[in-house]
Design an enzyme around this catalytic site. Sequence first.
Site, PDB file in Angstrom:
ATOM      1  N   ASP A   1       0.819  -1.216   0.000  1.00  0.00           N
ATOM      2  CA  ASP A   1       0.000   0.000   0.000  1.00  0.00           C
ATOM      3  C   ASP A   1       0.856   1.271   0.000  1.00  0.00           C
ATOM      4  O   ASP A   1       0.660   2.169   0.846  1.00  0.00           O
ATOM      5  CB  ASP A   1      -0.908   0.028   1.251  1.00  0.00           C
TER       6      ASP A   1
ATOM      7  N   GLU B   1     -11.545  -0.177  -3.044  1.00  0.00           N
ATOM      8  CA  GLU B   1     -10.687   0.381  -1.985  1.00  0.00           C
ATOM      9  C   GLU B   1      -9.494   1.075  -2.620  1.00  0.00           C
ATOM     10  O   GLU B   1      -9.362   1.129  -3.836  1.00  0.00           O
ATOM     11  CB  GLU B   1     -10.207  -0.734  -1.038  1.00  0.00           C
TER      12      GLU B   1
HETATM   13  O1  FUB Z   1      -3.139  -3.517   3.637  1.00  0.00           O
HETATM   14  C1  FUB Z   1      -4.428  -3.798   4.093  1.00  0.00           C
HETATM   15  C2  FUB Z   1      -5.432  -3.508   3.031  1.00  0.00           C
HETATM   16  O2  FUB Z   1      -5.192  -4.295   1.890  1.00  0.00           O
HETATM   17  C3  FUB Z   1      -5.421  -2.106   2.514  1.00  0.00           C
HETATM   18  O3  FUB Z   1      -5.996  -1.183   3.380  1.00  0.00           O
HETATM   19  C4  FUB Z   1      -6.138  -2.292   1.251  1.00  0.00           C
HETATM   20  O4  FUB Z   1      -6.081  -1.223   0.368  1.00  0.00           O
HETATM   21  C5  FUB Z   1      -5.486  -3.554   0.710  1.00  0.00           C
HETATM   22  O5  FUB Z   1      -4.291  -3.281   0.051  1.00  0.00           O
END
Ligand code: FUB
Length: 352
Positions: free
Chosen positions: A45, A255
């Site tokens: 991320d 997301e």
């Molecule tokens: O790293 C945890 C979660 O996985 C992140 O918040 C999301 O975007 C995905 O990458």
Amino acid sequence: MPVPAKTTLAALALLVGSFHVAICQSKKPAAAGPKPLVSHIYTADPSAHVFNGKIYIYPSHDVETSVPEDDEGAHFNMRDYHILSMDNIGGKVTDHGVALDLKDIPWAGRQLWAPDAAYKNGRYYLYFPVKDKQDVFRMGVATSKSPTGPFKAEPKPIPGSYSIDPAVFTDTDGKSYMYFGGIWGGQLQRWHTGKYEANGSKTDLKKDKEPALSAKVARLSNNMLTFDEAAKDVVILDKAGKPLLGGDHDRRFFEGGWMHKYKGKYYFSYSTGDTHFLAYATGTSPYGPFTYQGVLMNPVTGWTTHHSIVEFKGKWYIFYHDVELSGKTPLRNVKVRELTRNPDGSFVTITP
Ligand code: FUB
């Protein structure tokens, strides 16, 4: 080959006497695409920013866990953040050690997920999602005089914040906005009435013919510690002007939102989650609405995909992750590559 993170860290700490270590990239010629930026810890991320002419990367710090895998992402059981920096793309990458630890966030319960950072008036701000003691994701903010921390967390979450994946964008007029949200484990679907539904869906609303759940955006106050307004929907339309639908898993927001501006246009890019694309949409205001434009990056190895886009020395780069080092979904590694744009500003789709 991945080296167990703990062993490597301990060895490095012995060597240099601190966690402030410089890790050189592999000198092997890259046969097929970029190499992980670091291999002594797992990182994901990556939110990249240029501060004082240097690149700083604010990633999640993935760790091995005994927590079993589920649709809510319990196996992403992260406990601290390390910040990375580089003077140049392709150069030495420095790990500045632990910048913020779960135990130092008074209201936090578990799972420190994807962070972002910003700078204003001599202070750096680290924004982070973490579950509170009731297991509800909220956004926190921590401050430092240095881009690499250590950061001190505010005693409470940002009022009115929820869900995950904060991305802070400062516009050319100096106003800053936080984009945030994520469905499934990110809990956004549980807020669709405006109140948290503890027994709400673990995935999405299962309303395939209705407009998809949207990411959120809120302008930040001048002190960067609170929202200046109630969060609004980041609406994504198709080219006919209709909102993308909940059942459109290839295109709808899941997301990992990110905002950047190019030649006066606002580019909102994001992950489609269960279909694993990075997609993007453009608009004429930081609030949107945004029109879907296409795929920025095809799926990487690993379930999740999450990115940031930054301009450095006149070129545009995408920071992202895959699971090259471990082959395991929750143990990821960050990478960078240059982006190519067409003359109209659209992206040439990357196939990693
Ligand atoms: O790293 C945890 C979660 O996985 C992140 O918040 C999301 O975007 C995905 O990458």
